[in-house]
Design a protein around this motif. Structure first.
Motif, mmCIF file in Angstrom:
data_model
loop_
_atom_site.group_PDB
_atom_site.id
_atom_site.type_symbol
_atom_site.label_atom_id
_atom_site.label_comp_id
_atom_site.label_asym_id
_atom_site.label_seq_id
_atom_site.Cartn_x
_atom_site.Cartn_y
_atom_site.Cartn_z
ATOM 1 N N VAL A 1 8.523 5.109 2.283
ATOM 2 C CA VAL A 1 9.305 4.585 1.178
ATOM 3 C C VAL A 1 10.557 3.391 1.460
ATOM 4 O O VAL A 1 10.483 2.105 0.908
ATOM 5 N N LEU A 2 11.411 3.956 1.959
ATOM 6 C CA LEU A 2 12.562 2.976 2.500
ATOM 7 C C LEU A 2 11.969 1.907 3.187
ATOM 8 O O LEU A 2 12.481 0.767 2.771
ATOM 9 N N LYS A 3 11.075 1.548 3.993
ATOM 10 C CA LYS A 3 10.618 0.681 4.787
ATOM 11 C C LYS A 3 9.906 -0.636 4.159
ATOM 12 O O LYS A 3 9.911 -0.860 3.862
ATOM 13 N N ALA A 4 9.232 -0.264 2.680
ATOM 14 C CA ALA A 4 8.151 -0.185 1.810
ATOM 15 C C ALA A 4 9.089 -0.959 1.258
ATOM 16 O O ALA A 4 9.166 -2.229 0.616
ATOM 17 N N LEU A 5 10.416 -0.383 0.513
ATOM 18 C CA LEU A 5 11.113 -1.140 -0.060
ATOM 19 C C LEU A 5 12.294 -2.115 0.374
ATOM 20 O O LEU A 5 12.354 -3.301 -0.071
ATOM 21 N N ALA A 6 12.635 -2.314 1.589
ATOM 22 C CA ALA A 6 13.328 -3.152 2.090
ATOM 23 C C ALA A 6 12.615 -4.002 2.592
ATOM 24 O O ALA A 6 12.831 -5.609 2.368
ATOM 25 N N ALA A 7 11.244 -3.933 3.039
ATOM 26 C CA ALA A 7 10.458 -5.183 2.869
ATOM 27 C C ALA A 7 10.287 -5.643 1.758
ATOM 28 O O ALA A 7 10.102 -7.341 1.521
ATOM 29 N N ASN A 8 9.904 -5.373 0.140
ATOM 30 C CA ASN A 8 9.921 -6.517 -0.870
ATOM 31 C C ASN A 8 11.208 -6.490 -1.456
ATOM 32 O O ASN A 8 10.813 -6.891 -2.488
ATOM 33 N N LYS A 9 12.301 -5.933 -1.272
ATOM 34 C CA LYS A 9 13.742 -6.326 -1.751
ATOM 35 C C LYS A 9 13.713 -7.422 -2.241
ATOM 36 O O LYS A 9 14.775 -7.979 -3.461
ATOM 37 N N THR A 10 12.983 -8.367 -1.554
ATOM 38 C CA THR A 10 13.684 -9.630 -2.513
ATOM 39 C C THR A 10 12.412 -10.287 -3.507
ATOM 40 O O THR A 10 13.369 -10.190 -4.505
ATOM 41 N N VAL B 1 16.678 -8.106 -16.300
ATOM 42 C CA VAL B 1 18.017 -7.626 -16.287
ATOM 43 C C VAL B 1 18.899 -9.516 -17.166
ATOM 44 O O VAL B 1 20.184 -8.893 -17.542
ATOM 45 N N ASN B 2 18.754 -10.023 -16.588
ATOM 46 C CA ASN B 2 19.697 -11.117 -17.372
ATOM 47 C C ASN B 2 21.027 -11.174 -16.397
ATOM 48 O O ASN B 2 21.568 -12.086 -17.190
ATOM 49 N N LEU B 3 20.978 -11.620 -15.587
ATOM 50 C CA LEU B 3 22.002 -11.429 -14.907
ATOM 51 C C LEU B 3 22.685 -13.295 -14.309
ATOM 52 O O LEU B 3 21.740 -13.359 -13.908
ATOM 53 N N LYS B 4 23.938 -12.955 -14.522
ATOM 54 C CA LYS B 4 24.468 -14.289 -14.164
ATOM 55 C C LYS B 4 23.450 -14.847 -11.899
ATOM 56 O O LYS B 4 23.160 -15.818 -11.650
ATOM 57 N N TYR B 5 24.352 -13.578 -11.610
ATOM 58 C CA TYR B 5 23.872 -13.463 -9.827
ATOM 59 C C TYR B 5 22.847 -12.179 -9.760
ATOM 60 O O TYR B 5 22.896 -10.868 -10.332
ATOM 61 N N ALA B 6 21.984 -12.362 -9.093
ATOM 62 C CA ALA B 6 21.114 -11.540 -8.724
ATOM 63 C C ALA B 6 21.613 -10.553 -7.806
ATOM 64 O O ALA B 6 22.171 -11.007 -6.674
ATOM 65 N N PRO B 7 22.412 -9.228 -7.442
ATOM 66 C CA PRO B 7 22.399 -8.987 -6.404
ATOM 67 C C PRO B 7 21.607 -8.155 -5.653
ATOM 68 O O PRO B 7 20.656 -8.044 -5.562
ATOM 69 N N ASP B 8 22.213 -8.300 -4.530
ATOM 70 C CA ASP B 8 21.317 -7.887 -3.424
ATOM 71 C C ASP B 8 21.656 -6.482 -3.114
ATOM 72 O O ASP B 8 22.455 -4.878 -3.901
ATOM 73 N N LEU B 9 20.011 -6.053 -2.751
ATOM 74 C CA LEU B 9 19.128 -4.850 -2.827
ATOM 75 C C LEU B 9 19.789 -3.881 -1.982
ATOM 76 O O LEU B 9 19.376 -4.139 -0.852
ATOM 77 N N PRO C 1 0.527 -1.694 -0.372
ATOM 78 C CA PRO C 1 -0.221 0.295 -0.234
ATOM 79 C C PRO C 1 0.495 1.242 0.328
ATOM 80 O O PRO C 1 0.747 1.435 -0.550
ATOM 81 N N VAL C 2 2.072 0.931 -0.030
ATOM 82 C CA VAL C 2 2.766 2.607 0.632
ATOM 83 C C VAL C 2 3.176 2.745 -0.697
ATOM 84 O O VAL C 2 3.969 3.869 -1.246
ATOM 85 N N LEU C 3 3.741 1.388 -1.312
ATOM 86 C CA LEU C 3 4.523 1.644 -2.879
ATOM 87 C C LEU C 3 3.466 2.608 -3.808
ATOM 88 O O LEU C 3 3.579 2.921 -4.667
ATOM 89 N N GLN C 4 1.982 1.541 -3.561
ATOM 90 C CA GLN C 4 1.493 2.302 -4.435
ATOM 91 C C GLN C 4 1.242 3.778 -4.271
ATOM 92 O O GLN C 4 -0.098 4.024 -5.288
#
Length: 138
Positions: free
Chosen positions: A76-85, A95-103, A40-43
């Protein structure tokens, strides 16, 4: 005789870091713009992604964000962190990377810094100094 890698003098990293960072920026911005994150915060906030900086090994992406109007930064930062996975997985597919970078999410403070410098340039002391410099040139 072993070859040694030279550090690049490019600000922000190597060409590859800059290119992958830009691809990640586009992917994350698209995900957020399309409402792909069910939070809801990001939307309820429009979030811009001005920059993504990649670590040299491309395993960590620092995502600089700014909610529209600079409001609600903490939620917004908290919502992004909660949905980071979810964001990490979705961006890695795009992006089609070999490893998904940690955000890692940070607020982009460049706009605040630019405003602060602009205010400084408009102070009477700076105007006086600029006038003195132009008088000395004549």
């Amino acid at each position: 005789m072993p070859k040694h890698h030279k550090k690049t003098a490019t600000p922000g990293g190597s060409q590859r870091q800059l290119r992958v960072g830009e691809l990640m920026r586009h992917a994350i911005a698209d995900i957020l713009a399309q409402g792909g994150v069910y939070d809801p915060v990001l939307q309820s906030n429009i979030v811009t992604v001005p920059e993504v900086r990649m670590s040299p090994d491309l395993k960590l992406a620092t995502v600089y964000v700014m909610p529209l109007g600079g409001k609600n930064t903490e939620p917004v930062l908290k919502a992004l962190a909660a949905n980071k996975t979810f964001l990490r997985t979705e961006a890695a597919h795009r992006v089609n990377l070999k490893y998904a970078p940690d955000l890692r999410f940070r607020i982009d403070e460049r706009f605040d810094e630019a405003e602060r410098i602009d205010k400084l340039l408009r102070t009477p002391a700076v105007a006086r100094d600029l006038k003195q410099d132009s008088d000395n040139e004549e």
